[in-house]
Design a protein around this motif. Structure first.
Motif, PDB file in Angstrom:
ATOM      1  N   GLU A 126       0.828  -1.209   0.000  1.00 33.36           N
ATOM      2  CA  GLU A 126       0.000   0.000   0.000  1.00 33.36           C
ATOM      3  C   GLU A 126       0.866   1.264   0.000  1.00 33.36           C
ATOM      4  OE1 GLU A 126      -3.339  -1.301   2.845  1.00 33.36           O
ATOM      5  OE2 GLU A 126      -3.214   0.872   3.125  1.00 33.36           O
ATOM      6  N   ARG A 127       1.826   1.291   0.947  1.00 30.86           N
ATOM      7  CA  ARG A 127       2.657   2.491   1.096  1.00 30.86           C
ATOM      8  C   ARG A 127       3.554   2.693  -0.113  1.00 30.86           C
ATOM      9  NH1 ARG A 127       5.978   2.662   6.366  1.00 30.86           N
ATOM     10  NH2 ARG A 127       6.018   4.915   5.964  1.00 30.86           N
ATOM     11  N   ALA A 128       4.110   1.586  -0.626  1.00 26.39           N
ATOM     12  CA  ALA A 128       4.990   1.682  -1.792  1.00 26.39           C
ATOM     13  C   ALA A 128       4.193   2.122  -3.022  1.00 26.39           C
ATOM     14  CB  ALA A 128       5.680   0.345  -2.045  1.00 26.39           C
ATOM     15  N   GLY A 129       2.861   1.881  -3.005  1.00 25.32           N
ATOM     16  CA  GLY A 129       2.002   2.269  -4.128  1.00 25.32           C
ATOM     17  C   GLY A 129       1.746   3.760  -4.187  1.00 25.32           C
ATOM     18  N   ASP A 130       2.090   4.480  -3.135  1.00 28.52           N
ATOM     19  CA  ASP A 130       1.974   5.942  -3.128  1.00 28.52           C
ATOM     20  C   ASP A 130       2.829   6.499  -4.267  1.00 28.52           C
ATOM     21  OD1 ASP A 130       2.469   8.687  -2.666  1.00 28.52           O
ATOM     22  OD2 ASP A 130       2.092   8.447  -0.520  1.00 28.52           O
ATOM     23  N   PRO A 131       2.249   7.291  -5.179  1.00 30.81           N
ATOM     24  CA  PRO A 131       3.003   7.774  -6.340  1.00 30.81           C
ATOM     25  C   PRO A 131       4.268   8.558  -5.963  1.00 30.81           C
ATOM     26  CG  PRO A 131       0.673   8.303  -6.543  1.00 30.81           C
ATOM     27  CD  PRO A 131       0.868   7.767  -5.170  1.00 30.81           C
ATOM     28  N   ALA A 132       4.292   9.128  -4.764  1.00 33.01           N
ATOM     29  CA  ALA A 132       5.469   9.910  -4.346  1.00 33.01           C
ATOM     30  C   ALA A 132       6.699   9.013  -4.174  1.00 33.01           C
ATOM     31  CB  ALA A 132       5.157  10.626  -3.034  1.00 33.01           C
ATOM     32  N   VAL A 133       6.482   7.738  -3.819  1.00 31.03           N
ATOM     33  CA  VAL A 133       7.608   6.829  -3.547  1.00 31.03           C
ATOM     34  C   VAL A 133       8.247   6.371  -4.855  1.00 31.03           C
ATOM     35  CG1 VAL A 133       8.272   4.612  -2.532  1.00 31.03           C
ATOM     36  CG2 VAL A 133       6.557   6.048  -1.386  1.00 31.03           C
ATOM     37  N   ARG A 134       9.567   6.650  -4.984  1.00 30.54           N
ATOM     38  CA  ARG A 134      10.296   6.291  -6.196  1.00 30.54           C
ATOM     39  C   ARG A 134      11.269   5.140  -5.948  1.00 30.54           C
ATOM     40  NH1 ARG A 134       7.392   6.869  -9.238  1.00 30.54           N
ATOM     41  NH2 ARG A 134       8.961   6.437 -10.804  1.00 30.54           N
ATOM     42  N   GLU A 135      11.652   4.937  -4.693  1.00 33.56           N
ATOM     43  CA  GLU A 135      12.650   3.908  -4.393  1.00 33.56           C
ATOM     44  C   GLU A 135      12.330   3.195  -3.076  1.00 33.56           C
ATOM     45  OE1 GLU A 135      16.679   5.343  -4.191  1.00 33.56           O
ATOM     46  OE2 GLU A 135      17.478   3.370  -3.651  1.00 33.56           O
ATOM     47  N   VAL A 136      12.447   1.878  -3.098  1.00 32.49           N
ATOM     48  CA  VAL A 136      12.321   1.097  -1.860  1.00 32.49           C
ATOM     49  C   VAL A 136      13.692   0.474  -1.592  1.00 32.49           C
ATOM     50  CG1 VAL A 136      11.323  -0.953  -0.797  1.00 32.49           C
ATOM     51  CG2 VAL A 136       9.853   0.633  -2.053  1.00 32.49           C
ATOM     52  N   ILE A 137      14.300   0.845  -0.458  1.00 33.07           N
ATOM     53  CA  ILE A 137      15.612   0.299  -0.084  1.00 33.07           C
ATOM     54  C   ILE A 137      15.398  -0.880   0.856  1.00 33.07           C
ATOM     55  CG2 ILE A 137      17.838   0.790   1.008  1.00 33.07           C
ATOM     56  CD1 ILE A 137      17.426   3.731   0.350  1.00 33.07           C
ATOM     57  N   LEU A 138      15.830  -2.061   0.442  1.00 31.01           N
ATOM     58  CA  LEU A 138      15.676  -3.235   1.300  1.00 31.01           C
ATOM     59  C   LEU A 138      16.896  -3.340   2.225  1.00 31.01           C
ATOM     60  CD1 LEU A 138      14.307  -5.780  -1.345  1.00 31.01           C
ATOM     61  CD2 LEU A 138      13.010  -4.358   0.250  1.00 31.01           C
ATOM     62  N   ALA A 139      16.748  -2.818   3.428  1.00 33.71           N
ATOM     63  CA  ALA A 139      17.857  -2.837   4.396  1.00 33.71           C
ATOM     64  C   ALA A 139      17.691  -4.043   5.301  1.00 33.71           C
ATOM     65  CB  ALA A 139      17.882  -1.533   5.184  1.00 33.71           C
ATOM     66  N   LEU A 140      17.783  -5.235   4.707  1.00 34.97           N
ATOM     67  CA  LEU A 140      17.589  -6.474   5.456  1.00 34.97           C
ATOM     68  C   LEU A 140      18.931  -7.124   5.741  1.00 34.97           C
ATOM     69  CD1 LEU A 140      14.529  -7.726   3.400  1.00 34.97           C
ATOM     70  CD2 LEU A 140      14.496  -6.715   5.689  1.00 34.97           C
ATOM     71  N   ASN A 141      18.973  -7.942   6.766  1.00 36.51           N
ATOM     72  CA  ASN A 141      20.216  -8.624   7.124  1.00 36.51           C
ATOM     73  C   ASN A 141      20.724  -9.458   5.953  1.00 36.51           C
ATOM     74  OD1 ASN A 141      20.212  -7.604   9.724  1.00 36.51           O
ATOM     75  ND2 ASN A 141      19.010  -9.327  10.529  1.00 36.51           N
ATOM     76  N   ALA A 142      22.040  -9.553   5.849  1.00 36.69           N
ATOM     77  CA  ALA A 142      22.660 -10.318   4.761  1.00 36.69           C
ATOM     78  C   ALA A 142      22.714 -11.806   5.104  1.00 36.69           C
ATOM     79  CB  ALA A 142      24.053  -9.772   4.487  1.00 36.69           C
ATOM     80  N   THR A 143      21.606 -12.300   5.679  1.00 37.57           N
ATOM     81  CA  THR A 143      21.498 -13.722   6.007  1.00 37.57           C
ATOM     82  C   THR A 143      20.645 -14.397   4.941  1.00 37.57           C
ATOM     83  OG1 THR A 143      19.549 -13.223   7.309  1.00 37.57           O
ATOM     84  CG2 THR A 143      21.630 -13.285   8.485  1.00 37.57           C
ATOM     85  N   VAL A 144      20.591 -15.725   4.971  1.00 37.12           N
ATOM     86  CA  VAL A 144      19.776 -16.455   3.994  1.00 37.12           C
ATOM     87  C   VAL A 144      18.321 -16.005   4.092  1.00 37.12           C
ATOM     88  CG1 VAL A 144      18.896 -18.723   3.341  1.00 37.12           C
ATOM     89  CG2 VAL A 144      21.305 -18.456   3.936  1.00 37.12           C
ATOM     90  N   ASP A 145      17.775 -15.984   5.312  1.00 41.07           N
ATOM     91  CA  ASP A 145      16.385 -15.581   5.491  1.00 41.07           C
ATOM     92  C   ASP A 145      16.165 -14.129   5.060  1.00 41.07           C
ATOM     93  OD1 ASP A 145      15.699 -18.052   6.390  1.00 41.07           O
ATOM     94  OD2 ASP A 145      15.714 -17.534   8.524  1.00 41.07           O
ATOM     95  N   GLY A 146      17.117 -13.274   5.421  1.00 44.91           N
ATOM     96  CA  GLY A 146      17.010 -11.857   5.044  1.00 44.91           C
ATOM     97  C   GLY A 146      16.968 -11.697   3.531  1.00 44.91           C
ATOM     98  N   GLN A 147      17.836 -12.427   2.847  1.00 42.80           N
ATOM     99  CA  GLN A 147      17.904 -12.286   1.387  1.00 42.80           C
ATOM    100  C   GLN A 147      16.716 -12.959   0.704  1.00 42.80           C
ATOM    101  OE1 GLN A 147      20.097 -10.090  -0.079  1.00 42.80           O
ATOM    102  NE2 GLN A 147      20.227  -9.693   2.121  1.00 42.80           N
ATOM    103  N   THR A 148      16.212 -14.053   1.272  1.00 44.00           N
ATOM    104  CA  THR A 148      14.988 -14.680   0.752  1.00 44.00           C
ATOM    105  C   THR A 148      13.844 -13.684   0.814  1.00 44.00           C
ATOM    106  OG1 THR A 148      15.749 -16.788   1.655  1.00 44.00           O
ATOM    107  CG2 THR A 148      13.417 -16.657   1.039  1.00 44.00           C
ATOM    108  N   THR A 149      13.747 -13.014   1.947  1.00 42.36           N
ATOM    109  CA  THR A 149      12.700 -12.022   2.138  1.00 42.36           C
ATOM    110  C   THR A 149      12.865 -10.874   1.156  1.00 42.36           C
ATOM    111  OG1 THR A 149      12.761 -12.608   4.483  1.00 42.36           O
ATOM    112  CG2 THR A 149      11.542 -10.628   3.894  1.00 42.36           C
ATOM    113  N   ALA A 150      14.119 -10.463   0.945  1.00 40.55           N
ATOM    114  CA  ALA A 150      14.393  -9.374  -0.002  1.00 40.55           C
ATOM    115  C   ALA A 150      13.874  -9.747  -1.390  1.00 40.55           C
ATOM    116  CB  ALA A 150      15.886  -9.079  -0.043  1.00 40.55           C
ATOM    117  N   HIS A 151      14.133 -10.978  -1.803  1.00 36.32           N
ATOM    118  CA  HIS A 151      13.651 -11.427  -3.113  1.00 36.32           C
ATOM    119  C   HIS A 151      12.128 -11.429  -3.161  1.00 36.32           C
ATOM    120  CE1 HIS A 151      17.286 -12.444  -5.265  1.00 36.32           C
ATOM    121  NE2 HIS A 151      17.785 -12.979  -4.162  1.00 36.32           N
ATOM    122  N   TYR A 152      11.527 -11.920  -2.093  1.00 37.88           N
ATOM    123  CA  TYR A 152      10.063 -11.984  -2.039  1.00 37.88           C
ATOM    124  C   TYR A 152       9.451 -10.586  -2.139  1.00 37.88           C
ATOM    125  CZ  TYR A 152       5.391 -13.370  -0.575  1.00 37.88           C
ATOM    126  OH  TYR A 152       4.035 -13.571  -0.534  1.00 37.88           O
TER     127      TYR A 152
END
Lengths: 201, 201
Positions: free
Chosen positions: A132-158
């Motif tokens: 919903e929030r990312a759908g706001d037209p004002a938002v141009r970039e989403v930075i995925l600041a997730l841990n560099a772990t397997v789970d973190g990166q899986t989530t980043a892909h998702y």
């Protein structure tokens, strides 16, 4: 702990302290004694600060941060860059990024990462509100600041898939040598990443 | 810590937690977040237990123990051996001895040990009251359960002198191999003491 000598009130304090992260049964007993010794200078203020926290802290319905206002101080801060949204796993990560002062944007706290092992599925995370929030037209970039772990990166892909239909850029944190880090102590993955993404001096 | 993002209430909680023994600035932040997450199950009960401790805990004027009654539970316990008095440095030592169940007598908490380095002199310790209590004709033995450190033993000697005029026995804890202890990890002093005071098998 069959020690009822200290009285039930002190025993209860020790048992609750032992449940705090970083304290075990033995250190909780030591902590209780120190607190009792510093009754006026530490125990009383701490009891009050905890009571205030119990009564006043709320979760921001916008971003998932904890604060005494909803929306939180960050979400209400008009000086923050409205074109960016920084996705983090936990409030502690939000705090860490704020301490670094690296980005002055708003956040979105997922409340965890996907984990097959721990049974954390997409519906357990704060994802619907993110879309919903990312759908706001004002938002141009989403930075995925997730841990560099397997789970973190899986989530980043998702999350990247989830936002694919939106016309915005999804980025993630750079990999490399931590500032002040010694090569000797770094794992091979980090060193490989640091070599591959080397920059001109 | 220039992090005012979390709001002054949370910052104050973090700062107070950081002053607890066993927690530093970083672990205090983690603890604060965990407490906030477990608001109803941990933070609220802990705040209450601390408030109760602030309001109800007193120092026993007899022995120096902390409890919610004065005299404390131990001093009021009529089943304890009235012929012995166990002298300890600190309430934590009293608790440790009670957990061991090794002795069922009353205690006397000195509130420290003599230390030239730290400027702790006899008048800083709870000694006058000890002489008074040891002077009770019922008391036949004073056990000096002080740490086997230089300061602890200096204090033990001082207390022994102080009680020399009374017709009672002054004893101290035995030296030797700790139960479950491995010889390999013990210092020479302990090993020498254990050899010298060896007992028949």
């Amino acid at each position: 702990m069959p020690n009822a000598v200290a009285g039930p009130e002190i025993e209860r304090l020790i048992q609750l302290l032992a449940r705090m992260p970083g304290l075990g049964p033995r250190s909780a007993r030591r902590a209780a004694l120190q607190l009792i010794k510093k009754r006026e200078s530490l125990l009383a203020p701490l009891a009050d600060a905890m009571r205030v926290a119990v009564e006043r802290i709320v979760v921001c319905h916008e971003c998932g941060n904890v604060d005494t206002t909803d929306p939180c101080t960050i979400c209400r801060d008009e000086t923050r860059d409205p074109t960016m949204l920084v996705v983090v796993e936990d409030v502690s990560d939000l705090w860490a990024l704020e301490r670094s002062g690296a980005v002055k944007a708003r956040y979105h706290v997922l409340g965890g990462v996907l984990s097959a092992l721990d049974g954390v599925r997409p519906e357990h995370l704060n994802l619907a509100r993110l879309v919903e929030r990312a759908g706001d037209p004002a938002v141009r970039e989403v930075i995925l600041a997730l841990n560099a772990t397997v789970d973190g990166q899986t989530t980043a892909h998702y999350v990247t898939e989830l936002l694919a239909h939106l016309s915005l850029t999804v980025t993630r944190l750079a990999h490399g040598v931590p500032v002040g880090g010694e090569l000797d102590y770094l794992d091979e993955g980090t060193l490989s990443a640091a070599i591959q993404r080397r920059t001109a001096f």
